[in-house]
Design a protein around this motif. Structure first.
Motif, PDB file in Angstrom:
ATOM      1  N   UNK A   1      69.496 -13.601   2.296  1.00 31.22           N
ATOM      2  CA  UNK A   1      68.203 -14.265   2.475  1.00 31.22           C
ATOM      3  C   UNK A   1      68.140 -15.580   1.709  1.00 31.22           C
ATOM      4  N   UNK A   2      68.882 -15.662   0.603  1.00 23.24           N
ATOM      5  CA  UNK A   2      68.883 -16.895  -0.195  1.00 23.24           C
ATOM      6  C   UNK A   2      69.882 -17.921   0.321  1.00 23.24           C
ATOM      7  N   UNK A   3      70.868 -17.497   1.098  1.00 27.18           N
ATOM      8  CA  UNK A   3      71.977 -18.396   1.425  1.00 27.18           C
ATOM      9  C   UNK A   3      72.158 -18.683   2.906  1.00 27.18           C
ATOM     10  N   UNK A   4      71.580 -17.869   3.790  1.00 29.69           N
ATOM     11  CA  UNK A   4      71.793 -18.073   5.223  1.00 29.69           C
ATOM     12  C   UNK A   4      70.831 -19.102   5.786  1.00 29.69           C
ATOM     13  N   UNK A   5      71.266 -19.751   6.869  1.00 34.36           N
ATOM     14  CA  UNK A   5      70.384 -20.614   7.615  1.00 34.36           C
ATOM     15  C   UNK A   5      69.427 -19.811   8.480  1.00 34.36           C
ATOM     16  N   UNK A   6      68.462 -20.464   9.104  1.00 36.19           N
ATOM     17  CA  UNK A   6      67.459 -19.727   9.892  1.00 36.19           C
ATOM     18  C   UNK A   6      68.039 -19.012  11.106  1.00 36.19           C
ATOM     19  N   UNK A   7      69.172 -19.472  11.619  1.00 36.18           N
ATOM     20  CA  UNK A   7      69.755 -18.868  12.819  1.00 36.18           C
ATOM     21  C   UNK A   7      70.974 -18.002  12.518  1.00 36.18           C
ATOM     22  N   UNK A   8      71.279 -17.787  11.248  1.00 38.30           N
ATOM     23  CA  UNK A   8      72.467 -17.022  10.883  1.00 38.30           C
ATOM     24  C   UNK A   8      72.109 -15.566  10.593  1.00 38.30           C
ATOM     25  N   UNK A   9      73.034 -14.680  10.898  1.00 39.90           N
ATOM     26  CA  UNK A   9      72.867 -13.265  10.565  1.00 39.90           C
ATOM     27  C   UNK A   9      74.226 -12.588  10.610  1.00 39.90           C
ATOM     28  N   UNK A  10      74.259 -11.361  10.119  1.00 38.12           N
ATOM     29  CA  UNK A  10      75.495 -10.590  10.063  1.00 38.12           C
ATOM     30  C   UNK A  10      75.192  -9.177  10.527  1.00 38.12           C
ATOM     31  N   UNK A  11      75.863  -8.723  11.570  1.00 36.12           N
ATOM     32  CA  UNK A  11      75.775  -7.310  11.935  1.00 36.12           C
ATOM     33  C   UNK A  11      76.803  -6.546  11.116  1.00 36.12           C
ATOM     34  N   UNK A  12      76.435  -5.362  10.652  1.00 37.12           N
ATOM     35  CA  UNK A  12      77.347  -4.639   9.759  1.00 37.12           C
ATOM     36  C   UNK A  12      77.051  -3.152   9.777  1.00 37.12           C
TER      37      UNK A  12
ATOM     38  N   UNK B   1      71.823  -7.909   9.104  1.00 39.22           N
ATOM     39  CA  UNK B   1      71.599  -8.446   7.765  1.00 39.22           C
ATOM     40  C   UNK B   1      71.209  -9.917   7.862  1.00 39.22           C
ATOM     41  N   UNK B   2      70.199 -10.286   7.100  1.00 37.54           N
ATOM     42  CA  UNK B   2      69.675 -11.638   7.156  1.00 37.54           C
ATOM     43  C   UNK B   2      68.433 -11.776   7.998  1.00 37.54           C
ATOM     44  N   UNK B   3      68.065 -10.712   8.734  1.00 36.81           N
ATOM     45  CA  UNK B   3      66.869 -10.747   9.585  1.00 36.81           C
ATOM     46  C   UNK B   3      65.854  -9.687   9.176  1.00 36.81           C
ATOM     47  N   UNK B   4      65.963  -9.184   7.942  1.00 35.13           N
ATOM     48  CA  UNK B   4      65.044  -8.136   7.498  1.00 35.13           C
ATOM     49  C   UNK B   4      63.588  -8.613   7.486  1.00 35.13           C
ATOM     50  N   UNK B   5      63.408  -9.913   7.285  1.00 35.65           N
ATOM     51  CA  UNK B   5      62.044 -10.427   7.221  1.00 35.65           C
ATOM     52  C   UNK B   5      61.302 -10.273   8.538  1.00 35.65           C
ATOM     53  N   UNK B   6      62.024 -10.027   9.630  1.00 35.45           N
ATOM     54  CA  UNK B   6      61.381  -9.901  10.935  1.00 35.45           C
ATOM     55  C   UNK B   6      60.744  -8.540  11.160  1.00 35.45           C
ATOM     56  N   UNK B   7      61.131  -7.535  10.365  1.00 34.22           N
ATOM     57  CA  UNK B   7      60.588  -6.190  10.528  1.00 34.22           C
ATOM     58  C   UNK B   7      60.152  -5.656   9.163  1.00 34.22           C
ATOM     59  N   UNK B   8      59.276  -4.668   9.195  1.00 33.84           N
ATOM     60  CA  UNK B   8      58.778  -4.088   7.950  1.00 33.84           C
ATOM     61  C   UNK B   8      59.581  -2.871   7.507  1.00 33.84           C
TER      62      UNK B   8
END
Length: 380
Positions: A199-210, A252-259
């Motif tokens: 969340x501190x290092x990714x750009x707005x369009x970046x994410x990681x599936x894991x 990962x990186x898109x947690x802010x989109x869901x609660x």
């Protein structure tokens, strides 16, 4: 030794000598040094050019005598030879630069994706990795397996995108995972630490599936799926089933989109069972008919083999399915719970047969150099 160019030059000379067609064939002698430039160094090109010039002068004087036509042929041969020698020198320089870049990229991948031993704790492990950028041998897929005070833990993931930006994100995820896996007793806490760092290092369009997997106790695995393809459970009986998440979580990186936080799945894992983790470059690979690679079906054919043999067979079939060249990074990691009698048998096999896994260069100095290169790249 430029064998093919020499044969071509000699063949043209023989045709001209016995064909009785005058100087018609002599200009074609320039094909010799031109071809040598693509396969040999400047010295080989000059040798072929000298041979072609001598033959052209001999045949030209014999057939037409000294004159403007012979001089023109010889001048053309000389010009082609010099230009080909220069092109050969430039090609050699580019190849040396490319070899150096490949060496650094290979060592950087070796530093980021550290080799995994064939045996870790109660597991036997096999890994296959193929980058879409085959010339660089590096990509955005990631994997790691570490023994910790809380049991063996591993991660397999896929960074959105390709190239160096994806490699930087993969290095970040793996660094956080290796640290958190040792510190956090709860597997969900490991995932949370990775999420906070991204969340501190990714750009707005970046994410990681894991997928993050832990082995806290005998007989079961903990699985946290963050938007990744479901792993395949290969039971000792040979049945292959996909381990679907009961409550899917975002990458990962898109947690802010869901609660809701990700869900921790408990997976029974008995002796002889296997778990195959992979990235979408495997299941999204298409053949000429645009058909996807049937991973579960192909794995079931080889489920009775050793982990290394299973992945070797699957990887070879995957390359055959796409015609020899993958268009996306592809990673496969197979985890097998050893039987009680299996560790001794595995040790004897390791002493009798060499490893078949293809790995990057493993010299300590190369890994150290790669770490320095990667650190400087991340600093920029």
């Amino acid at each position: 030794m430029p064998v093919a160019p020499v044969l071509i030059v000699c063949g043209i000379a023989l045709v001209d000598a016995f064909g009785g067609s005058g100087m018609f064939w002599l200009p074609l002698l320039a094909a010799g040094p031109a071809l040598a430039a693509s396969t040999n160094g400047p010295r080989g090109v000059l040798c072929v050019g000298f041979l072609a010039t001598v033959l052209a002068a001999t045949l030209g004087v014999r057939e037409a005598g000294p004159g403007h036509e012979t001089a023109a042929v010889l001048s053309a041969l000389l010009a082609v030879t010099l230009a080909s020698a220069l092109a050969s020198s430039l090609r050699g320089r580019r190849e040396r630069v490319l070899d150096a870049v490949r060496s650094v990229a290979e060592a950087a991948q070796h530093a980021v994706l550290k080799p995994i031993p064939e045996t870790v704790g109660p597991f036997r492990v096999a890994v296959r990795y193929s980058a879409a950028a085959a010339e660089a041998r590096i990509g955005g897929d990631l994997y790691a397996l570490v023994p910790t005070p809380h049991g063996v833990r591993l991660i397999v993931g896929d960074v959105r995108g390709k190239g160096l930006p994806a490699v930087e994100i993969a290095a970040l995820v793996l660094g956080v995972f290796r640290e958190a896996a040792y510190d956090e007793p709860d597997l969900l806490a490991v995932v949370a630490r990775i999420e906070r760092s991204l969340a501190r290092n990714l750009g707005p369009d970046d994410f990681v599936t894991a997928i993050v997997v832990g082995h806290p106790r005998a007989g079961q695995l903990e699985v946290v799926n963050c938007g990744h393809a479901p792993p395949l459970l290969i039971q000792a009986s040979g049945d292959v089933t996909a381990v679907e998440a009961t409550r899917p979580a975002p990458p990962l990186g898109l947690r802010a989109l869901v609660d809701e936080p990700p869900c921790l799945e408990i997976l029974p894992f008995a002796d002889g069972d296997q778990l195959l983790l992979y990235t979408d470059g495997v299941i999204e690979a298409r053949d000429r008919a645009r058909e996807f690679y049937p991973l579960a079906e192909r794995v079931a054919r080889h489920a009775s083999g050793e982990p290394e043999h299973i992945l070797s067979a699957v990887h070879d079939e995957l390359l055959a399915h796409v015609g020899g060249r993958l268009h996306d990074d592809a990673a496969l990691l197979l985890l097998r719970m050893q039987d009680v009698a299996e560790p001794g048998r595995a040790a004897s096999q390791a002493s009798e047969t060499p490893r078949t896994r293809v790995t990057a260069a493993s010299e300590p100095e190369r890994a150290g150099r790669a770490a320095a290169v990667l650190a400087s790249g991340l600093g920029r």
